[in-house]
Write an enzyme that holds these catalytic residues in place. Structure first.
Site, PDB file in Angstrom:
ATOM      1  N   ASP A  11       0.841  -1.198   0.000  1.00  0.00           N
ATOM      2  CA  ASP A  11       0.000   0.000   0.000  1.00  0.00           C
ATOM      3  C   ASP A  11       0.875   1.248   0.000  1.00  0.00           C
ATOM      4  O   ASP A  11       1.036   1.924   1.014  1.00  0.00           O
ATOM      5  CB  ASP A  11      -0.955  -0.035   1.204  1.00  0.00           C
ATOM      6  CG  ASP A  11      -1.977  -1.153   1.084  1.00  0.00           C
ATOM      7  OD1 ASP A  11      -2.469  -1.389  -0.044  1.00  0.00           O
ATOM      8  OD2 ASP A  11      -2.290  -1.801   2.096  1.00  0.00           O
ATOM      9  N   ASP A  60      -5.800  -6.507  -6.152  1.00  0.00           N
ATOM     10  CA  ASP A  60      -6.964  -6.287  -5.274  1.00  0.00           C
ATOM     11  C   ASP A  60      -7.709  -5.034  -5.725  1.00  0.00           C
ATOM     12  O   ASP A  60      -7.571  -3.968  -5.129  1.00  0.00           O
ATOM     13  CB  ASP A  60      -6.428  -6.151  -3.836  1.00  0.00           C
ATOM     14  CG  ASP A  60      -7.519  -5.855  -2.817  1.00  0.00           C
ATOM     15  OD1 ASP A  60      -8.697  -6.143  -3.086  1.00  0.00           O
ATOM     16  OD2 ASP A  60      -7.163  -5.327  -1.737  1.00  0.00           O
ATOM     17  N   LYS A  62     -11.136  -5.237  -6.499  1.00  0.00           N
ATOM     18  CA  LYS A  62     -12.547  -5.425  -6.075  1.00  0.00           C
ATOM     19  C   LYS A  62     -13.531  -4.915  -7.133  1.00  0.00           C
ATOM     20  O   LYS A  62     -14.324  -4.022  -6.884  1.00  0.00           O
ATOM     21  CB  LYS A  62     -12.803  -4.722  -4.741  1.00  0.00           C
ATOM     22  CG  LYS A  62     -11.988  -5.260  -3.585  1.00  0.00           C
ATOM     23  CD  LYS A  62     -12.437  -4.632  -2.263  1.00  0.00           C
ATOM     24  CE  LYS A  62     -11.629  -5.111  -1.080  1.00  0.00           C
ATOM     25  NZ  LYS A  62     -10.232  -4.599  -1.060  1.00  0.00           N
ATOM     26  N   PHE A  63     -13.485  -5.551  -8.296  1.00  0.00           N
ATOM     27  CA  PHE A  63     -14.377  -5.112  -9.382  1.00  0.00           C
ATOM     28  C   PHE A  63     -15.840  -5.302  -9.010  1.00  0.00           C
ATOM     29  O   PHE A  63     -16.219  -6.276  -8.340  1.00  0.00           O
ATOM     30  CB  PHE A  63     -14.086  -5.928 -10.654  1.00  0.00           C
ATOM     31  CG  PHE A  63     -12.718  -5.700 -11.232  1.00  0.00           C
ATOM     32  CD1 PHE A  63     -12.287  -4.411 -11.550  1.00  0.00           C
ATOM     33  CD2 PHE A  63     -11.856  -6.761 -11.478  1.00  0.00           C
ATOM     34  CE1 PHE A  63     -11.031  -4.198 -12.096  1.00  0.00           C
ATOM     35  CE2 PHE A  63     -10.601  -6.557 -12.027  1.00  0.00           C
ATOM     36  CZ  PHE A  63     -10.182  -5.275 -12.340  1.00  0.00           C
ATOM     37  N   ASP A  65     -19.394  -4.420 -11.276  1.00  0.00           N
ATOM     38  CA  ASP A  65     -20.009  -3.747 -12.424  1.00  0.00           C
ATOM     39  C   ASP A  65     -20.939  -4.764 -13.089  1.00  0.00           C
ATOM     40  O   ASP A  65     -21.179  -5.846 -12.542  1.00  0.00           O
ATOM     41  CB  ASP A  65     -18.902  -3.269 -13.386  1.00  0.00           C
ATOM     42  CG  ASP A  65     -19.294  -1.988 -14.123  1.00  0.00           C
ATOM     43  OD1 ASP A  65     -20.403  -1.959 -14.714  1.00  0.00           O
ATOM     44  OD2 ASP A  65     -18.491  -1.039 -14.122  1.00  0.00           O
ATOM     45  N   ASN A  68     -20.626  -8.427 -18.025  1.00  0.00           N
ATOM     46  CA  ASN A  68     -19.653  -8.399 -19.119  1.00  0.00           C
ATOM     47  C   ASN A  68     -18.434  -7.542 -18.768  1.00  0.00           C
ATOM     48  O   ASN A  68     -17.289  -7.908 -19.064  1.00  0.00           O
ATOM     49  CB  ASN A  68     -20.323  -7.872 -20.397  1.00  0.00           C
ATOM     50  CG  ASN A  68     -19.353  -7.835 -21.555  1.00  0.00           C
ATOM     51  OD1 ASN A  68     -18.821  -8.864 -21.958  1.00  0.00           O
ATOM     52  ND2 ASN A  68     -19.078  -6.636 -22.054  1.00  0.00           N
ATOM     53  N   THR A 119     -15.326  -5.390   5.762  1.00  0.00           N
ATOM     54  CA  THR A 119     -15.262  -5.482   7.234  1.00  0.00           C
ATOM     55  C   THR A 119     -15.621  -4.148   7.890  1.00  0.00           C
ATOM     56  O   THR A 119     -15.879  -4.102   9.085  1.00  0.00           O
ATOM     57  CB  THR A 119     -13.857  -5.928   7.699  1.00  0.00           C
ATOM     58  OG1 THR A 119     -12.888  -5.209   6.953  1.00  0.00           O
ATOM     59  CG2 THR A 119     -13.663  -7.413   7.477  1.00  0.00           C
ATOM     60  N   GLN A 189      -7.121  -1.585  12.190  1.00  0.00           N
ATOM     61  CA  GLN A 189      -7.823  -2.864  12.072  1.00  0.00           C
ATOM     62  C   GLN A 189      -8.628  -3.109  13.345  1.00  0.00           C
ATOM     63  O   GLN A 189      -8.189  -2.787  14.441  1.00  0.00           O
ATOM     64  CB  GLN A 189      -6.832  -4.013  11.856  1.00  0.00           C
ATOM     65  CG  GLN A 189      -6.107  -3.966  10.525  1.00  0.00           C
ATOM     66  CD  GLN A 189      -6.991  -4.381   9.352  1.00  0.00           C
ATOM     67  OE1 GLN A 189      -8.179  -4.638   9.518  1.00  0.00           O
ATOM     68  NE2 GLN A 189      -6.410  -4.415   8.161  1.00  0.00           N
TER      69      GLN A 189
END
Ligand code: C5P
Length: 230
Positions: A11, A60, A62-63, A65, A68, A119, A189
């Site tokens: 990150d 990562d 995280k699609f 949509d 297709n 989360t 976290q």
């Protein structure tokens, strides 16, 4: 000895910073996670850097949509070298099925992973969206749906390992962030577990960022996590 693998989260803002980290961490860590922060700035260059060092990549992004679009986005991700890609289960069964249909044959080793419930969301946040149940119940439901449509696993918190393994079986891959070695800073976290606890519960991959990337001795911090996984 557990088979749990370590994925280190990169990150950072630039490929240059990521490369310094990877070189400092050394050859023992194979898997790295590239997320939205790095990919949005640097794109494919970040994957190329990792591939040149023969690393495995969890992209990562995280699609989420229409079916297709996600299926094609995952195809693009695999074509640029990602070994593991994720998408939101909330995109629904058709989105997951089309993504698996388009990609699994061409990339039989690729891990196509669903994100169940973020989360950061509690029961009230889910209810606001019209999603009934506690986060644990929703995680279980979404994981079952993802599995029955061909996903290879899910991202989940360590506290959800038991329910997902019970619902989806032990072959279903669990990618678990929110890991903190004993004594390290919790950062932001909330629901954490140590590497050895997550491994004992059956995590297939643990994702660890700051406890390694912000450590003074990054190689030693990674080695300590790997040692705990043994
Ligand atoms: O630095 P830290 O170990 O907290 O990094 C964890 C990584 O896992 C971050 O990249 C974060 O975005 C990701 N993640 C998470 N919790 C989730 C999903 C992903 O911490 N539920």
């Amino acid at each position: 000895m557990s088979n749990t693998q370590l994925i280190v989260a990169l990150d950072v803002d630039s490929v240059a910073q990521a490369e310094v980290l990877v070189d400092q961490i050394g050859p023992d860590v194979v898997w790295y996670k590239i997320g939205k922060q790095l990919f949005t700035r640097e794109g494919v260059a970040a994957l190329k850097m990792l591939k040149s060092k023969e690393k495995k990549i969890f992209l990562d992004l995280k699609f989420h949509d229409i079916p297709n679009t996600v299926a094609q986005a995952v195809k693009s991700a695999l074509s640029i070298g990602a070994d593991m890609v994720n998408f939101h289960a909330f995109g629904g069964s058709e989105m997951i099925r089309k993504t698996v249909e388009l990609n699994a044959q061409e990339h039989p080793d690729a891990l196509l992973i669903a994100v169940t419930v973020l989360t950061s969301m509690d029961q009230q946040a889910l209810a606001e969206l019209g999603v009934a149940g506690t986060p644990a119940e929703v995680v279980k439901r979404f994981a079952g749906m993802a599995k029955s449509n061909g996903a290879h696993g899910v991202v989940c918190s360590a506290l959800e390992i038991d329910i997902v393994k019970e619902a989806c079986g032990k072959e279903f891959q669990l990618i678990v962030p929110g890991i903190r070695p004993a004594g390290s800073s919790v950062d932001d976290q909330k629901r954490i577990m140590t590497p050895s606890q997550a491994a004992e519960k059956g995590a297939d991959y643990i994702v660890v960022g700051r406890p390694i990337t912000k450590a003074d001795d990054k190689k030693a911090a990674a080695a300590a996590v790997l040692e705990e996984l043994k």
